[in-house]
Design a protein around this motif. Sequence first.
Motif, short mmCIF file in Angstrom:
data_model
loop_
_atom_site.label_atom_id
_atom_site.label_comp_id
_atom_site.label_asym_id
_atom_site.label_seq_id
_atom_site.Cartn_x
_atom_site.Cartn_y
_atom_site.Cartn_z
N VAL A 147 15.54 55.49 26.07
CA VAL A 147 15.72 56.94 26.08
C VAL A 147 15.91 57.42 27.52
O VAL A 147 16.82 58.21 27.82
CB VAL A 147 14.52 57.67 25.42
N GLU A 148 15.07 56.93 28.41
CA GLU A 148 15.20 57.31 29.83
C GLU A 148 16.59 56.92 30.34
O GLU A 148 17.26 57.70 31.03
CB GLU A 148 14.12 56.58 30.65
N MET A 149 17.03 55.71 30.02
CA MET A 149 18.33 55.23 30.48
C MET A 149 19.47 56.09 29.95
O MET A 149 20.33 56.54 30.70
CB MET A 149 18.53 53.78 30.05
N TRP A 150 19.46 56.36 28.64
CA TRP A 150 20.58 57.12 28.07
C TRP A 150 20.51 58.59 28.42
O TRP A 150 21.54 59.26 28.54
CB TRP A 150 20.69 56.87 26.56
N ASN A 151 19.34 59.12 28.60
CA ASN A 151 19.24 60.50 29.07
C ASN A 151 19.84 60.61 30.47
O ASN A 151 20.60 61.53 30.77
CB ASN A 151 17.77 60.96 29.08
N ARG A 152 19.54 59.63 31.31
CA ARG A 152 20.09 59.63 32.68
C ARG A 152 21.59 59.36 32.67
O ARG A 152 22.33 59.94 33.44
CB ARG A 152 19.34 58.63 33.55
N ARG A 153 22.05 58.45 31.82
CA ARG A 153 23.49 58.21 31.75
C ARG A 153 24.22 59.48 31.28
O ARG A 153 25.27 59.82 31.80
CB ARG A 153 23.79 57.05 30.80
N ALA A 154 23.65 60.15 30.28
CA ALA A 154 24.27 61.40 29.81
C ALA A 154 24.30 62.42 30.94
O ALA A 154 25.27 63.18 31.08
CB ALA A 154 23.51 61.95 28.60
N GLU A 155 23.26 62.44 31.75
CA GLU A 155 23.23 63.37 32.89
C GLU A 155 24.24 62.96 33.96
O GLU A 155 25.09 63.73 34.37
CB GLU A 155 21.83 63.38 33.53
N LEU A 156 24.09 61.70 34.44
CA LEU A 156 24.84 61.27 35.63
C LEU A 156 26.31 61.05 35.34
O LEU A 156 27.16 61.36 36.17
CB LEU A 156 24.21 60.00 36.21
N ALA A 204 17.20 56.56 16.52
CA ALA A 204 16.48 57.84 16.40
C ALA A 204 17.04 58.88 17.39
O ALA A 204 17.40 58.55 18.52
CB ALA A 204 14.99 57.64 16.67
N TYR A 205 17.11 60.11 16.91
CA TYR A 205 17.51 61.25 17.74
C TYR A 205 16.50 61.39 18.88
O TYR A 205 15.29 61.24 18.67
CB TYR A 205 17.49 62.49 16.85
N SER A 206 17.00 61.69 20.09
CA SER A 206 16.10 61.80 21.24
C SER A 206 16.61 62.83 22.23
O SER A 206 17.69 63.42 22.05
CB SER A 206 15.97 60.45 21.95
N ILE A 207 15.86 63.01 23.29
CA ILE A 207 16.26 63.95 24.34
C ILE A 207 17.61 63.56 24.95
O ILE A 207 18.34 64.42 25.45
CB ILE A 207 15.17 64.07 25.43
N ALA A 208 17.97 62.27 24.88
CA ALA A 208 19.28 61.85 25.40
C ALA A 208 20.41 62.53 24.62
O ALA A 208 21.42 62.94 25.19
CB ALA A 208 19.41 60.33 25.33
N ASP A 209 20.22 62.66 23.30
CA ASP A 209 21.23 63.34 22.48
C ASP A 209 21.30 64.83 22.84
O ASP A 209 22.37 65.42 22.85
CB ASP A 209 20.90 63.17 20.99
N ILE A 210 20.14 65.41 23.11
CA ILE A 210 20.11 66.84 23.48
C ILE A 210 20.90 67.04 24.78
O ILE A 210 21.71 67.97 24.89
CB ILE A 210 18.65 67.33 23.62
N THR A 211 20.66 66.18 25.76
CA THR A 211 21.37 66.29 27.05
C THR A 211 22.88 66.17 26.85
O THR A 211 23.66 66.98 27.35
CB THR A 211 20.88 65.21 28.02
N ALA A 212 23.29 65.16 26.08
CA ALA A 212 24.73 64.95 25.87
C ALA A 212 25.36 66.10 25.09
O ALA A 212 26.47 66.54 25.40
CB ALA A 212 24.96 63.62 25.15
N LEU A 213 24.63 66.61 24.10
CA LEU A 213 25.15 67.75 23.32
C LEU A 213 25.36 68.97 24.21
O LEU A 213 26.41 69.61 24.17
CB LEU A 213 24.18 68.09 22.17
N CYS A 214 24.35 69.29 25.02
CA CYS A 214 24.45 70.47 25.90
C CYS A 214 25.58 70.28 26.92
O CYS A 214 26.27 71.23 27.27
CB CYS A 214 23.12 70.74 26.60
N ALA A 215 25.76 69.04 27.38
CA ALA A 215 26.84 68.77 28.34
C ALA A 215 28.19 68.99 27.67
O ALA A 215 29.04 69.72 28.19
CB ALA A 215 26.72 67.33 28.86
#
Lengths: 203, 203
Positions: free
Chosen positions: B93-102, B159-170
């Motif tokens: 989750v940390e990795m994909w949240n950061r990938r979605a961000e970066l 499972a849905y996670s904060i990484a999906d939220i970041t990518a959706l908002c982006a």
Amino acid sequence: MKLYDSVRAPNPRRVRIFLKEKAIEIPTVTVDLGTFEHRDPAFAKVNPLQRTPALELDDGTVITESVAICRYFEEIQPEPSLFGRTPLEKALVEMWNRRAELELFVPITHVFRHGHPGMAKHEVPQVAEWADVNRPKILEGLKLLDEHLSKHEFLAGSAYSIADITALCAIDFMKPTKTRVPDEMMHLIRWHQSVSSRPSALA
Amino acid sequence: MKLYDSVRAPNPRRVRIFLKEKAIEIPTVTVDLGTFEHRDPAFAKVNPLQRTPALELDDGTVITESVAICRYFEEIQPEPSLFGRTPLEKALVEMWNRRAELELFVPITHVFRHGHPGMAKHEVPQVAEWADVNRPKILEGLKLLDEHLSKHEFLAGSAYSIADITALCAIDFMKPTKTRVPDEMMHLIRWHQSVSSRPSALA
């Protein structure tokens, strides 16, 4: 388990310091960024984003992103805690780690990658104006930390954390950008001496 | 507890979606970015970095950085889990949240802030060339996600996670950059329809 590591680059160093603080030793493969070994098809199979660090688990799963690798080790070996213990501590570590990244590490990296002649083949295209715009942001980031450290021993409060590791690696990476911590930032300098004197800082 | 929130901006939306997924309701103060309310001395007292979102706890402690705010709520109310449960899940989750961000959120933000005439007073100086350099990076970020989502239901796995939220908002913030998800990225489009159909996406 195997860590793909590189010398001199600040992100792999974040993981090395983190592991040293946890007294965790794992086999390491050095990827030479200078000879573009990270762009090798062999390494691209490990990390398609062609960056270090990368952690390969025994089942072949690869974790990239320095903080994700650190978080994995925090979860499998919680002591000493480097991400905080209580909900508030964890939130403040997350906040200060991100502030150290966004307000300091990012502008330093951009000045380096877009302003240093040696990076011309790594960062294509280099945008000289972008380096110039980021130079004063480094000073703002340093000021934010200095002010905060006038009231706190470490970035996230009274305990050393991953936020300190990020800020240390960022500041030590200022050298190739030809910027330095101004002498009057005595709180930041006190903190820098303190975290640099830990054995982990040699990593 | 009080959340300083802003409409239209993608970062406050990340927190709103996160809270909706957790079914947490807290009092909100809306800070109007359009009229520069975030630059008001009154708000600067809350968050010296003059940005939203910011979470003020009852004892006056202020947590900023969207992910730090989300992590606080994850810790005080773990269910439903949005940061992963096992060490490996948490790392991914940390990795994909950061990938979605970066890889996605950052280039989108830079194209918007440095390329949109309406941001000229917010981003000083605007660097037009920097917007241009970031435009193709948006496509690369989308490709990374599309390819990954060809094999996974959600970014961090099943499972849905904060990484999906970041990518959706982006992705939903691509509109003002005049870029869109190419029709052939069917996995990304399938995922986007799925996460957009959750009630939380209305937040």
